[in-house]
Design a protein around this motif. Structure first.
Motif, PDB file in Angstrom:
ATOM      1  N   VAL A  46       0.817  -1.217   0.000  1.00  0.00           N
ATOM      2  CA  VAL A  46       0.000   0.000   0.000  1.00  0.00           C
ATOM      3  C   VAL A  46       0.853   1.271   0.000  1.00  0.00           C
ATOM      4  CG1 VAL A  46      -1.646   1.330   1.343  1.00  0.00           C
ATOM      5  CG2 VAL A  46      -2.075  -1.079   0.917  1.00  0.00           C
ATOM      6  N   PRO A  47       1.865   1.404   0.889  1.00  0.00           N
ATOM      7  CA  PRO A  47       2.612   2.667   0.886  1.00  0.00           C
ATOM      8  C   PRO A  47       3.302   2.939  -0.452  1.00  0.00           C
ATOM      9  CG  PRO A  47       3.072   1.447   2.887  1.00  0.00           C
ATOM     10  CD  PRO A  47       2.300   0.522   1.988  1.00  0.00           C
ATOM     11  N   VAL A  50       0.453   3.835  -3.160  1.00  0.00           N
ATOM     12  CA  VAL A  50      -0.275   5.100  -2.934  1.00  0.00           C
ATOM     13  C   VAL A  50       0.685   6.285  -3.048  1.00  0.00           C
ATOM     14  CG1 VAL A  50      -1.646   6.443  -1.308  1.00  0.00           C
ATOM     15  CG2 VAL A  50      -2.029   3.988  -1.507  1.00  0.00           C
TER      16      VAL A  50
ATOM     17  N   ARG B  83      -3.133   3.435   3.330  1.00  0.00           N
ATOM     18  CA  ARG B  83      -1.800   3.148   3.866  1.00  0.00           C
ATOM     19  C   ARG B  83      -1.815   3.154   5.397  1.00  0.00           C
ATOM     20  NH1 ARG B  83      -2.292   8.431   3.230  1.00  0.00           N
ATOM     21  NH2 ARG B  83      -0.914   9.857   4.318  1.00  0.00           N
ATOM     22  N   TYR B  87       0.103   0.800   8.283  1.00  0.00           N
ATOM     23  CA  TYR B  87       0.830   1.369   9.426  1.00  0.00           C
ATOM     24  C   TYR B  87       0.232   0.855  10.733  1.00  0.00           C
ATOM     25  CZ  TYR B  87       2.424   4.934   6.036  1.00  0.00           C
ATOM     26  OH  TYR B  87       2.949   5.593   4.967  1.00  0.00           O
ATOM     27  N   ASP B 112       2.133   9.388   8.506  1.00  0.00           N
ATOM     28  CA  ASP B 112       3.271   8.778   7.810  1.00  0.00           C
ATOM     29  C   ASP B 112       4.558   8.999   8.593  1.00  0.00           C
ATOM     30  OD1 ASP B 112       2.155   8.169   4.883  1.00  0.00           O
ATOM     31  OD2 ASP B 112       1.362  10.093   5.539  1.00  0.00           O
ATOM     32  N   ASP B 187       8.029  -4.273  -4.184  1.00  0.00           N
ATOM     33  CA  ASP B 187       7.743  -2.864  -3.838  1.00  0.00           C
ATOM     34  C   ASP B 187       7.903  -1.987  -5.071  1.00  0.00           C
ATOM     35  OD1 ASP B 187       7.465  -3.429  -1.109  1.00  0.00           O
ATOM     36  OD2 ASP B 187       9.587  -3.058  -0.707  1.00  0.00           O
ATOM     37  N   SER B 214      -3.584   3.445  -7.366  1.00  0.00           N
ATOM     38  CA  SER B 214      -3.184   2.821  -6.097  1.00  0.00           C
ATOM     39  C   SER B 214      -3.577   1.349  -6.080  1.00  0.00           C
ATOM     40  CB  SER B 214      -3.839   3.541  -4.923  1.00  0.00           C
ATOM     41  OG  SER B 214      -3.478   4.895  -4.917  1.00  0.00           O
TER      42      SER B 214
END
Lengths: 109, 230
Positions: A46-47, A50, B83, B87, B112, B187, B214
């Motif tokens: 997700v990070p 996005v 996101r 987290y 963040d 990633d 996204s």
């Protein structure tokens, strides 16, 4: 749909609810280990996804159209900030470097 | 506060100090954007106290300016807030022993920047009974500086010269978070695909490009990871 003050306050409170529920999801309400493994694997991306979806258009189409050229100061400044961020862990240094490069290129233009 | 709690709190304030140079102009831009979108300064400030998320505030401001339907605006706010799920999942083991009111407070303050600083080794390895005060120090400092900056932006409104390009601070703030998030090939796939789709879909109305990009990016990262594990 016409903008009305009611809609704006609905959006303001709604945005508060949405952001709080996502933040509180696992900290307050649920144990992440009770969710399917695939869900947790997907969550890990997700990070990157996005943040890239926010950052890339900000660099490549700052005025709404594609500007994938060295004449685009935001693209050059952003790449400079990436180079700095890859070397230096302190985010302050990268942000300042990006702004200084942008201001420099704008002054030269 | 107990002496240990106080020193942990102050350590948190020091942890977050290097990030604040980005927080001030970013908050200012978020305040200016809300007023620029047609909200009153009070609404812009209220949005910041409710949402306490720069990117959610900016997306909401853009969609209010575009007179987008309420549900669509909230859906976009939800996607940029996804996101926080990640987290929240990553932070939860470190705060699971705390009473609910502490966890609610830490969830409300989580950003963040707090996640990035709060999950670093020297924070989570701190003494269990007091380390949440360090998270609190990080969160409260960011919160105070952020809200003061948003208020300044909402009150100053559109008087900032466009030539300063202060809005670029927003892109840079997310850029410095993006770079360390790109550790593995999967990633990288998520980031590259999301970035490419965001450009291709830029013509979609109501900033739907952000939502679509996204989700496709998350899918791409997932596929690369899944194939790699087989």
């Amino acid at each position: 749909m016409a903008a009305s003050p009611v809609n704006e306050w609905l959006v303001i409170v709604g945005a508060g609810v949405v952001t709080f529920l996502t933040r509180a999801s696992f900290i307050v309400f649920a144990d992440p280990h009770k969710f399917p493994h695939a869900f947790r694997v997907a969550l890990a991306f997700v990070p990157a996804a996005v943040l890239a979806a926010i950052v890339v258009p900000g660099l490549v189409m700052p005025h709404g159209t594609m500007e994938l050229t060295p004449a685009n100061p935001r693209l050059v400044a952003g790449l400079a900030a990436v180079a700095v961020a890859a070397k230096v862990r302190n985010p302050l240094v990268s942000i300042v470097a990006g702004m200084v490069v942008l201001w420099g290129l704008q002054a030269l233009a | 506060m107990l002496p240990n709690a106080r020193s942990e709190f102050l350590a948190g304030c020091r942890d977050i100090a290097p990030v604040l140079v980005g927080t001030v102009p970013f908050g200012f831009v978020a305040g200016v954007a809300a007023v620029g979108a047609g909200m009153t300064p009070l609404q812009g400030i209220a949005l910041s106290f409710f949402a306490f998320s720069g990117i959610a505030q900016l997306v909401v401001a853009q969609l209010v300016a575009a007179q987008s339907p309420v549900l669509l605006t909230l859906a976009a706010a939800l996607v940029v807030s996804l996101r926080f799920l990640m987290y929240s999942a990553a932070l939860s083991p470190h705060v699971a022993h705390l009473p609910a009111r502490w966890r609610v407070l830490i969830a409300y303050l989580m950003t963040d920047q707090m996640f990035a600083m709060g999950t670093q080794h020297d924070v989570v390895s701190g003494e269990r009974h007091h380390r949440h005060y360090r998270l609190l120090g990080i969160g409260v400092t960011l919160y105070a500086v952020w809200q003061a900056s948003v208020i300044a932006g909402a009150v100053a409104g559109a008087q900032v010269p466009a030539a300063w390009s202060l809005d670029f601070v927003v892109t840079l703030t997310f850029l410095v978070l993006l770079v360390p998030a790109l550790r593995t090939r999967a990633d990288l796939a998520a980031g590259v695909v999301a970035g490419a789709v965001a450009l291709l879909a830029a013509g979609l109305p109501y900033r739907l490009a952000l939502v679509v990009a996204s989700l496709v990016g998350i899918g791409a990262g997932f596929l690369v990871e899944w194939r790699h594990r087989r």
